[in-house]
Design a protein around this motif. Structure first.
Motif, PDB file in Angstrom:
ATOM      1  N   GLY A   1      14.023  14.165  -7.662  1.00  0.00           N
ATOM      2  CA  GLY A   1      14.806  15.202  -8.303  1.00  0.00           C
ATOM      3  C   GLY A   1      15.384  14.724  -9.613  1.00  0.00           C
ATOM      4  N   LEU A   2      15.396  15.603 -10.606  1.00  0.00           N
ATOM      5  CA  LEU A   2      15.950  15.311 -11.925  1.00  0.00           C
ATOM      6  C   LEU A   2      16.725  16.533 -12.377  1.00  0.00           C
ATOM      7  N   TYR A   3      17.988  16.363 -12.746  1.00  0.00           N
ATOM      8  CA  TYR A   3      18.786  17.498 -13.190  1.00  0.00           C
ATOM      9  C   TYR A   3      19.763  17.060 -14.265  1.00  0.00           C
ATOM     10  N   PHE A   4      20.076  18.004 -15.169  1.00  0.00           N
ATOM     11  CA  PHE A   4      20.992  17.746 -16.281  1.00  0.00           C
ATOM     12  C   PHE A   4      21.868  18.985 -16.425  1.00  0.00           C
ATOM     13  N   ALA A   5      23.145  18.861 -16.028  1.00  0.00           N
ATOM     14  CA  ALA A   5      24.059  20.002 -16.034  1.00  0.00           C
ATOM     15  C   ALA A   5      24.912  19.990 -17.287  1.00  0.00           C
ATOM     16  N   ASP A   6      24.902  21.112 -17.998  1.00  0.00           N
ATOM     17  CA  ASP A   6      25.757  21.308 -19.164  1.00  0.00           C
ATOM     18  C   ASP A   6      26.992  22.120 -18.773  1.00  0.00           C
ATOM     19  N   ALA A   7      27.851  22.403 -19.737  1.00  0.00           N
ATOM     20  CA  ALA A   7      29.097  23.119 -19.504  1.00  0.00           C
ATOM     21  C   ALA A   7      28.846  24.438 -18.765  1.00  0.00           C
ATOM     22  N   GLY A   8      29.563  24.636 -17.664  1.00  0.00           N
ATOM     23  CA  GLY A   8      29.479  25.874 -16.905  1.00  0.00           C
ATOM     24  C   GLY A   8      28.297  25.997 -15.972  1.00  0.00           C
ATOM     25  N   GLN A   9      27.357  25.064 -16.019  1.00  0.00           N
ATOM     26  CA  GLN A   9      26.185  25.130 -15.151  1.00  0.00           C
ATOM     27  C   GLN A   9      26.501  24.625 -13.747  1.00  0.00           C
ATOM     28  N   HIS A  10      25.865  25.248 -12.748  1.00  0.00           N
ATOM     29  CA  HIS A  10      25.926  24.775 -11.364  1.00  0.00           C
ATOM     30  C   HIS A  10      24.509  24.500 -10.899  1.00  0.00           C
ATOM     31  N   LEU A  11      24.198  23.232 -10.660  1.00  0.00           N
ATOM     32  CA  LEU A  11      22.875  22.822 -10.206  1.00  0.00           C
ATOM     33  C   LEU A  11      23.030  22.172  -8.837  1.00  0.00           C
ATOM     34  N   GLU A  12      22.317  22.713  -7.857  1.00  0.00           N
ATOM     35  CA  GLU A  12      22.516  22.282  -6.466  1.00  0.00           C
ATOM     36  C   GLU A  12      21.180  22.026  -5.794  1.00  0.00           C
ATOM     37  N   GLN A  13      21.165  21.031  -4.904  1.00  0.00           N
ATOM     38  CA  GLN A  13      19.996  20.748  -4.101  1.00  0.00           C
ATOM     39  C   GLN A  13      20.431  20.174  -2.753  1.00  0.00           C
ATOM     40  N   GLN A  14      19.983  20.827  -1.701  1.00  0.00           N
ATOM     41  CA  GLN A  14      20.239  20.355  -0.347  1.00  0.00           C
ATOM     42  C   GLN A  14      18.894  19.952   0.252  1.00  0.00           C
ATOM     43  N   VAL A  15      18.710  18.660   0.439  1.00  0.00           N
ATOM     44  CA  VAL A  15      17.419  18.087   0.829  1.00  0.00           C
ATOM     45  C   VAL A  15      17.434  17.755   2.320  1.00  0.00           C
ATOM     46  N   TYR A  16      16.361  18.079   3.005  1.00  0.00           N
ATOM     47  CA  TYR A  16      16.251  17.792   4.437  1.00  0.00           C
ATOM     48  C   TYR A  16      14.876  17.215   4.726  1.00  0.00           C
ATOM     49  N   VAL A  17      14.846  16.035   5.348  1.00  0.00           N
ATOM     50  CA  VAL A  17      13.601  15.404   5.779  1.00  0.00           C
ATOM     51  C   VAL A  17      13.673  15.204   7.290  1.00  0.00           C
ATOM     52  N   PHE A  18      12.703  15.760   8.002  1.00  0.00           N
ATOM     53  CA  PHE A  18      12.648  15.659   9.461  1.00  0.00           C
ATOM     54  C   PHE A  18      11.428  14.826   9.843  1.00  0.00           C
ATOM     55  N   HIS A  19      11.674  13.606  10.300  1.00  0.00           N
ATOM     56  CA  HIS A  19      10.599  12.758  10.829  1.00  0.00           C
ATOM     57  C   HIS A  19      10.333  13.192  12.263  1.00  0.00           C
ATOM     58  N   ASP A  20       9.220  13.900  12.461  1.00  0.00           N
ATOM     59  CA  ASP A  20       8.901  14.464  13.770  1.00  0.00           C
ATOM     60  C   ASP A  20       7.603  13.898  14.330  1.00  0.00           C
ATOM     61  N   ALA A  21       7.134  12.796  13.748  1.00  0.00           N
ATOM     62  CA  ALA A  21       5.882  12.186  14.188  1.00  0.00           C
ATOM     63  C   ALA A  21       5.963  10.681  13.984  1.00  0.00           C
ATOM     64  N   PRO A  22       5.211   9.909  14.760  1.00  0.00           N
ATOM     65  CA  PRO A  22       5.277   8.447  14.631  1.00  0.00           C
ATOM     66  C   PRO A  22       4.670   7.943  13.327  1.00  0.00           C
ATOM     67  N   LYS A  23       5.174   6.772  12.913  1.00  0.00           N
ATOM     68  CA  LYS A  23       4.667   6.054  11.736  1.00  0.00           C
ATOM     69  C   LYS A  23       4.699   6.917  10.481  1.00  0.00           C
ATOM     70  N   SER A  24       5.715   7.735  10.358  1.00  0.00           N
ATOM     71  CA  SER A  24       5.886   8.543   9.153  1.00  0.00           C
ATOM     72  C   SER A  24       6.809   7.816   8.177  1.00  0.00           C
ATOM     73  N   ARG A  25       6.703   8.182   6.910  1.00  0.00           N
ATOM     74  CA  ARG A  25       7.456   7.480   5.869  1.00  0.00           C
ATOM     75  C   ARG A  25       8.030   8.498   4.888  1.00  0.00           C
ATOM     76  N   SER A  26       9.265   8.259   4.437  1.00  0.00           N
ATOM     77  CA  SER A  26       9.855   9.137   3.421  1.00  0.00           C
ATOM     78  C   SER A  26      10.699   8.327   2.459  1.00  0.00           C
TER      79      SER A  26
END
Length: 415
Positions: free
Chosen positions: A261-286
Motif C-alpha cells: 500500500g502507498l498513500y499520500f494524504a493532503d489537507a482535508g483528505q481521509h485515506l483509509e485501508q483495513q487489511v485482512y489476511v486469513f491463512h486458511d491452508a497449510p504452508k501459506s505465506r503472507s
C-alpha cells in the motif's frame, strides 16, 4: 496517532475490537471461546472473538444504520458518505476503457454469474448496499501462461451515488498484471472479487487518482488457490474520502500473497485501508507492507491490519507492517496491527507499526553534502515511499507514480 506524537512502535499481539451485531443477524454466540454473556444489559450477546466470525450478508437490510460508533466505521467520516451507506445507488453499467491484451477478456456479466460471491461477502453496510443494487458485474478473465498486462480505466462516473461489482479471475497457471485506474469525479461504493486458480500468478493494482471531491468506498475480496500467488497493491493519492479494504483468504496449500500500500494524504483528505489476511491452508505465506505520508491541516490516514492464522494453517509464514511519515502539523495517522494465531505449528508471525517525523540524522547527512534542506526533505520522502513503488513490477506505472509523488511533495515545506 497525532502528528505531534513521537515515534511509536507496536509488536505485541492484540485482539480486534468487538463488532456491533447487525439487525436480524446472529453474529455473536453465547458460548464462543468459553466466554459467557454478561448479566448487566448485554441482552444475551457475547462480542465476536475471532476475525473470521464477523457477520456477512449481501442484503443491505441485514445491517443496522451506520452511526460511526461501529468497529468498522469508528475511524471514518461517515457523515460525508451517508448516501452510499443508506441511500439508493445506481447499479447500472458505466463507461470503462481497457488497453488491448492477449488472453485477457473484459466483459459485462449478469449478477447470476457463478463466480459472484465465491471470493468473499460483505461485512458492512456500504458493501452490502453496493452488492444489492448492481445489475451487471464487470468481469476481467485472465488466461494463458505468458505474462501480460492490462489497464482498466474509469474516469466518467460523475457525482451520482453508484454501486458496482467487479470480478477478476486468473485461470490456473495464468500470469498477468491488472491495473484498475480510477480518475475523475465519483461517489462510489463497490465490491471487487479476485479469484486465483491453482498456480496462477496475478498482480492487481488499484490506483486512486480521483478528483479532490470524490468519495470511494471499496472492498476487495480475494481467494488464492493451491500454489497461487497474489500481489495486491493499493495506491491512494486523490479523492476526498478513499477507503479501500482488501481481504485475502489463502485457501489452498502453498498459497502466497504480498499486499502493498502507498498513500499520500493532503489537507482535508481521509485515506483509509483495513487489511485482512486469513491463512486458511497449510504452508501459506503472507507479507503486508503499507507506507504513507501526510501533510496539511486535517490530513488523516487510517490503517488497520488483521491477520488470522487458522487452525488448519500449519507451516504459516506471516508478517505485516505499516509505516507513516508525518510532514507537517495538524495531521493524524491511526495505525492498528492485529494478529490472531490458532495453531502453534507455524514458521513465523509478526507485525509492526511506526509513525514519526523526518529523521534528523538523514537530513543532516544530506545537508552536509551541499543539498538544501528543502531538497533533502524531498529526497527522504521519495526514498521512504519508493520501496513500495519498486515492488509493483510494472515499469511504466512505477515511473508515473514517482512523478505523482514528486507532484505531491511540491509545497511541502510551506505547510
Amino acid at each position: 496517532m497525532s502528528a505531534a506524537s513521537a515515534l511509536s512502535k507496536s509488536a505485541s499481539k492484540t485482539v480486534p475490537a468487538p463488532s456491533t451485531p447487525a439487525a436480524g443477524s446472529s453474529t455473536l454466540s453465547p458460548g464462543q471461546h468459553g466466554i459467557k454473556e454478561h448479566s448487566d444489559g448485554r441482552f444475551g450477546f457475547v462480542p465476536v472473538q475471532t476475525r473470521s466470525d464477523r457477520f456477512k450478508s449481501v442484503n443491505v437490510a441485514d445491517f443496522e444504520a451506520v452511526t460511526g460508533r461501529e468497529a468498522v466505521w469508528k475511524h471514518s467520516p461517515v457523515a460525508k458518505f451517508s448516501d452510499l451507506t443508506a441511500g439508493d445507488l445506481d447499479g447500472s453499467r458505466y463507461e470503462v476503457e481497457s488497453t488491448p491484451s492477449a488472453d485477457i477478456s473484459v466483459e459485462w456479466v449478469p449478477r447470476t454469474d457463478a463466480r459472484i460471491g465465491t471470493a468473499g461477502l460483505p461485512e458492512e453496510r456500504a458493501a452490502a448496499n453496493a452488492w444489492s443494487v448492481f445489475d451487471e458485474a464487470l468481469a476481467i478473465t485472465v488466461n494463458g501462461e505468458e505474462a501480460k498486462e492490462i489497464t482498466v480505466t474509469r474516469s466518467v462516473l460523475g457525482n451520482t451515488a453508484r454501486g458496482a461489482h467487479t470480478i477478476i479471475e486468473a485461470k490456473p497457471f495464468s500470469q498477468a498484471t491488472v491495473i484498475l485506474q480510477n480518475m475523475g469525479e465519483a461517489r462510489l461504493s463497490e465490491n471487487v472479487e479476485i479469484i486465483l486458480g491453482e498456480s496462477a500468478n496475478l498482480t492487481v493494482v488499484s490506483l486512486q487518482e480521483w478528483d479532490d471531491s470524490a468519495v470511494h468506498l471499496a472492498n476487495h475480496f480475494a481467494s488464492v488457490g493451491r500454489d497461487a500467488r497474489l500481489k495486491h497493491v493499493v495506491v491512494s493519492l486523490g479523492g476526498n474520502v478513499v477507503r479501500v479494504n482488501p481481504s485475502v483468504r489463502l485457501a489452498g496449500p502453498g498459497s502466497d500473497t504480498l499486499l502493498l500500500g502507498l498513500y499520500f494524504a493532503d489537507a482535508g483528505q481521509h485515506l483509509e485501508q483495513q487489511v485482512y489476511v486469513f491463512h486458511d491452508a497449510p504452508k501459506s505465506r503472507s507479507r503486508v507492507n503499507y507506507k504513507g505520508a501526510l501533510q496539511g491541516q486535517d490530513a488523516r490516514t487510517v490503517w488497520i491490519g488483521d491477520v488470522l492464522i487458522g487452525n488448519k494453517a500449519a507451516g504459516t509464514d506471516s508478517y505485516e507492517q505499516n509505516r507513516n511519515l508525518v510532514l507537517s502539523e495538524g495531521t493524524r495517522a491511526d495505525s492498528i496491527p492485529n494478529l490472531e494465531i490458532e495453531t502453534g505449528d507455524i514458521v513465523g508471525a509478526g507485525h509492526a507499526s511506526a509513525t514519526g517525523r523526518f529523521d534528523d540524522e538523514q537530513l543532516f547527512y544530506l545537508q552536509a553534502r551541499g543539498i538544501t534542506e528543502e531538497e533533502a526533505r524531498r529526497l527522504v520522502v521519495r526514498g521512504f515511499l519508493t520501496e513500495v513503488v519498486q515492488q509493483i513490477g510494472a515499469p511504466e506505472l512505477e515511473a508515473r507514480l514517482q512523478l505523482a509523488i514528486e507532484a505531491e511533495l511540491i509545497g511541502t515545506d510551506d505547510k
